[in-house]
Design a protein around this motif. Structure first.
Motif, PDB file in Angstrom:
ATOM      1  N   UNK A 333       0.848  -1.204   0.000  1.00  0.00           N
ATOM      2  CA  UNK A 333       0.000   0.000   0.000  1.00  0.00           C
ATOM      3  C   UNK A 333       0.877   1.245   0.000  1.00  0.00           C
ATOM      4  N   UNK A 334       0.459   2.247  -0.762  1.00  0.00           N
ATOM      5  CA  UNK A 334       1.339   3.402  -0.960  1.00  0.00           C
ATOM      6  C   UNK A 334       1.236   4.449   0.145  1.00  0.00           C
ATOM      7  N   UNK A 335       0.288   4.277   1.048  1.00  0.00           N
ATOM      8  CA  UNK A 335       0.108   5.335   2.045  1.00  0.00           C
ATOM      9  C   UNK A 335       0.001   4.735   3.443  1.00  0.00           C
ATOM     10  N   UNK A 336       0.853   3.726   3.689  1.00  0.00           N
ATOM     11  CA  UNK A 336       0.647   3.023   4.941  1.00  0.00           C
ATOM     12  C   UNK A 336       1.708   3.389   5.973  1.00  0.00           C
ATOM     13  N   UNK A 337       1.935   4.673   6.155  1.00  0.00           N
ATOM     14  CA  UNK A 337       2.924   5.109   7.143  1.00  0.00           C
ATOM     15  C   UNK A 337       2.322   6.140   8.100  1.00  0.00           C
ATOM     16  N   UNK A 338       0.994   6.102   8.239  1.00  0.00           N
ATOM     17  CA  UNK A 338       0.373   7.129   9.076  1.00  0.00           C
ATOM     18  C   UNK A 338       0.764   6.990  10.553  1.00  0.00           C
ATOM     19  N   UNK A 339       1.228   5.809  10.922  1.00  0.00           N
ATOM     20  CA  UNK A 339       1.633   5.601  12.312  1.00  0.00           C
ATOM     21  C   UNK A 339       2.960   6.294  12.636  1.00  0.00           C
ATOM     22  N   UNK A 340       3.717   6.688  11.582  1.00  0.00           N
ATOM     23  CA  UNK A 340       5.043   7.265  11.830  1.00  0.00           C
ATOM     24  C   UNK A 340       4.949   8.523  12.701  1.00  0.00           C
ATOM     25  N   UNK A 341       4.031   9.407  12.356  1.00  0.00           N
ATOM     26  CA  UNK A 341       3.954  10.650  13.139  1.00  0.00           C
ATOM     27  C   UNK A 341       3.461  10.388  14.559  1.00  0.00           C
ATOM     28  N   UNK A 342       2.671   9.340  14.733  1.00  0.00           N
ATOM     29  CA  UNK A 342       2.207   9.030  16.089  1.00  0.00           C
ATOM     30  C   UNK A 342       3.335   8.384  16.903  1.00  0.00           C
ATOM     31  N   UNK A 343       4.128   7.520  16.241  1.00  0.00           N
ATOM     32  CA  UNK A 343       5.264   6.908  16.955  1.00  0.00           C
ATOM     33  C   UNK A 343       6.262   7.981  17.378  1.00  0.00           C
ATOM     34  N   UNK A 344       6.346   9.057  16.584  1.00  0.00           N
ATOM     35  CA  UNK A 344       7.263  10.155  16.928  1.00  0.00           C
ATOM     36  C   UNK A 344       6.867  10.786  18.269  1.00  0.00           C
ATOM     37  N   UNK A 345       5.582  10.744  18.611  1.00  0.00           N
ATOM     38  CA  UNK A 345       5.143  11.314  19.896  1.00  0.00           C
ATOM     39  C   UNK A 345       5.746  10.580  21.095  1.00  0.00           C
ATOM     40  N   UNK A 346       6.144   9.312  20.865  1.00  0.00           N
ATOM     41  CA  UNK A 346       6.788   8.551  21.944  1.00  0.00           C
ATOM     42  C   UNK A 346       8.295   8.846  22.010  1.00  0.00           C
ATOM     43  N   UNK A 347       8.768   9.665  21.046  1.00  0.00           N
ATOM     44  CA  UNK A 347      10.204   9.933  20.987  1.00  0.00           C
ATOM     45  C   UNK A 347      10.928   9.073  19.972  1.00  0.00           C
ATOM     46  N   UNK A 348      10.188   8.367  19.119  1.00  0.00           N
ATOM     47  CA  UNK A 348      10.835   7.529  18.105  1.00  0.00           C
ATOM     48  C   UNK A 348      11.487   8.416  17.049  1.00  0.00           C
ATOM     49  N   UNK A 349      12.553   7.887  16.446  1.00  0.00           N
ATOM     50  CA  UNK A 349      13.303   8.645  15.426  1.00  0.00           C
ATOM     51  C   UNK A 349      13.121   7.940  14.077  1.00  0.00           C
ATOM     52  N   UNK A 350      12.174   8.441  13.293  1.00  0.00           N
ATOM     53  CA  UNK A 350      11.842   7.781  12.019  1.00  0.00           C
ATOM     54  C   UNK A 350      11.784   8.841  10.924  1.00  0.00           C
ATOM     55  N   UNK A 351      12.408   8.558   9.781  1.00  0.00           N
ATOM     56  CA  UNK A 351      12.232   9.461   8.638  1.00  0.00           C
ATOM     57  C   UNK A 351      11.688   8.674   7.457  1.00  0.00           C
ATOM     58  N   UNK A 352      10.906   9.357   6.647  1.00  0.00           N
ATOM     59  CA  UNK A 352      10.254   8.698   5.508  1.00  0.00           C
ATOM     60  C   UNK A 352      10.921   9.098   4.208  1.00  0.00           C
ATOM     61  N   UNK A 353      11.126   8.111   3.338  1.00  0.00           N
ATOM     62  CA  UNK A 353      11.724   8.340   2.019  1.00  0.00           C
ATOM     63  C   UNK A 353      10.928   7.518   1.023  1.00  0.00           C
ATOM     64  N   UNK A 354       9.870   8.080   0.477  1.00  0.00           N
ATOM     65  CA  UNK A 354       9.022   7.347  -0.468  1.00  0.00           C
ATOM     66  C   UNK A 354       8.383   6.141   0.205  1.00  0.00           C
ATOM     67  N   UNK A 355       8.670   4.949  -0.345  1.00  0.00           N
ATOM     68  CA  UNK A 355       8.054   3.751   0.237  1.00  0.00           C
ATOM     69  C   UNK A 355       8.913   3.143   1.353  1.00  0.00           C
ATOM     70  N   UNK A 356       9.903   3.910   1.820  1.00  0.00           N
ATOM     71  CA  UNK A 356      10.783   3.388   2.878  1.00  0.00           C
ATOM     72  C   UNK A 356      10.713   4.264   4.129  1.00  0.00           C
ATOM     73  N   UNK A 357      10.781   3.606   5.266  1.00  0.00           N
ATOM     74  CA  UNK A 357      10.923   4.333   6.528  1.00  0.00           C
ATOM     75  C   UNK A 357      12.253   3.924   7.126  1.00  0.00           C
TER      76      UNK A 357
END
Ligand code: UD1
Length: 425
Positions: A333-357
């Motif tokens: 699925x092309x838009x399945x990273x909506x959890x990334x911004x929520x995980x960031x609230x816990x202090x997670x360090x995630x960056x998005x690059x197209x279909x990769x996190x």
């Protein structure tokens, strides 16, 4: 709206009974429309999506009876007469799988009017493959006011249908449609997820002639009619995989009762690579982690038998505290990273690059108020909350209730501090 609260930091230890698979239960329910005899489904999970689809089947003409057991329900659906061939927007917009009534209705009644689907907002999720496949089987299809109008006055005809991409929903739909079509249908590049196998086995028990079950080529010889049957819903590999990840996240040890290791082996082998101990036993899977920190591990989501997209969010939550950097690639699925911004609230360090996190592991997560965006993403937030320091509040838990049965009860029984607060109206 209800909220789920978690005080993180507890190790999970205990046994979790795995429920029947939502993604098998829903198409199995729609298969009841193929026959005028009763279809009895055992090991049914108790989920909001099951209730929603039950309401739709009732509108269409399937009478439902439910025998509630301690761990699972037994559901009998009896579509003696089809009362309506219209699946309305109000229901179909809630869960995508309800669109799948299209195949059985068209096969049995030679017409159907089904609203375009809804479900989790995880990408565009078109239905072109369903439509092209049914057209190949002789159906006329029009899109009018958000509804698919399908008709095949002389009945559906067998056809060779090669799908350009593997689609679970299109395979369910076309396989069911083909069971009552005239002649042989060959589905090439079909999905072979365990839930497809489960539904195919049920259809065979109902009198369908299907060869190649479990492979990517299904050969279905249409029959005049199908009859009633009793079928046990396969255990939920996504629920099992979610708790396996929770065990690895918090340390401790969980035995997943009823889990079938082969149905989520790709996830289990990634967990092993990350440092968890995993053992498949007869009728169960045991997942444990001793004190050692998890190692960053890359995953790429794939169709079965690859790593399932439905565990991507949960695995990302796990990787937020692993040592090193992990790359998570979403190919389904092309838009399945909506959890990334929520995980960031816990202090997670995630960056998005197209279909990769790209997930850079941190030492610790901190509890936070977060918002569930879709079904599997909600489970990722619970997993993060279980390991985070302090309190986490998950909002919009109705997403979770769609697909995880008694999640707070199952986790509390293993020592998690998790509870639900009911909304005050
Ligand atoms: C099912 C599962 C869902 C899972 C997904 C992939 C159920 C109820 N849902 O969803 O949990 O995440 O499989 O394993 O079982 N596509 C098209 N055209 C179509 C149909 C699909 O382009 O006509 C694309 C989709 O946009 C997606 C890919 O095919 O990119 C796979 O989707 P599909 O396998 O159809 O997923 P669902 O059946 O919706």
């Amino acid at each position: 709206m209800d909220t789920i609260h978690i005080r993180g930091g507890r190790r999970l230890k205990g046994r979790i009974p795995v429920s029947g698979a939502k993604n098998a239960a829903l198409p199995l329910m729609t298969a009841s429309l193929l026959t005028d005899e009763p279809l009895t489904l055992t090991n049914m999970p108790r989920l909001a999506d099951v209730r929603t689809l039950g309401r739709l089947l009732d509108v269409l003409g399937a009478d439902m009876s439910l025998d509630e057991g301690a761990d699972a329900d037994v559901m009998t659906l009896h579509a003696k007469d089809i009362r309506s061939t219209t699946a309305p927007y109000e229901i179909v917009s809630k869960i995508r799988a309800s669109f799948w009534v299209l195949g059985p209705l068209l096969a049995r009644c030679h017409e159907a009017k089904v609203s375009l689907p809804g479900g989790c907002a995880i990408g565009a999720r078109p239905v072109d493959l369903y439509i092209k496949g049914l057209q190949k089987m002789g159906a006329g299809i029009d899109l009018v006011d958000g509804y698919v109008h399908a008709s095949a006055p002389g009945g559906l005809k067998g056809a060779v249908i090669r799908s350009p991409i593997v689609s679970v929903g299109a395979t369910h739909t076309l396989m069911m449609a083909a069971t009552l079509a005239d002649g042989l249908t060959v589905l090439e590049n079909a999905a072979r997820e365990p839930e497809i196998v489960d539904v195919a086995n049920c259809l065979v028990a109902m009198g369908a002639k299907i060869e190649g079950i479990g492979t990517s080529t299904l050969r279905i010889e249409g029959v005049e009619r199908l009859h009633g049957a009793t079928h046990r819903v396969i255990s939920d590999r996504i629920e099992a995989g979610t708790y396996a990840i929770a065990a690895a996240m918090t340390g401790g040890e969980i035995v997943l009762e009823g889990a079938i290791g082969e149905t989520f082996e790709a996830a289990l082998s990634v967990l092993r690579a990350a440092g968890a101990e995993v053992e498949s036993e007869q009728g169960a899977v045991r997942v444990a982690r001793n004190g050692a920190r998890l190692q960053a591990t890359d995953v790429v989501t794939q169709v079965f038998p690859g790593f399932p997209t439905d565990l991507q969010a949960q695995f990302m939550a796990l990787m937020t505290v692993a040592e090193g950097e992990s790359e998570i690639t979403e190919t389904i699925f092309e838009n399945r990273f909506m959890h990334v911004q929520e995980l960031a609230r816990f202090g997670a360090d995630i960056s998005l690059h197209g279909d990769k996190a790209l997930v850079r592991g941190v030492e610790k997560l901190k509890g936070a108020p977060v918002m569930a965006s879709d079904l599997r993403a909600s489970a990722a937030l619970i997993i993060a909350g279980l390991a985070a320091e302090g309190e986490t509040i998950v909002n919009r838990v109705y997403h979770l209730d769609r697909g995880f049965e008694r999640i707070e009860a199952k986790l509390s029984a293993c020592g998690a501090e998790i509870w639900r607060e009911k909304a005050t109206q």
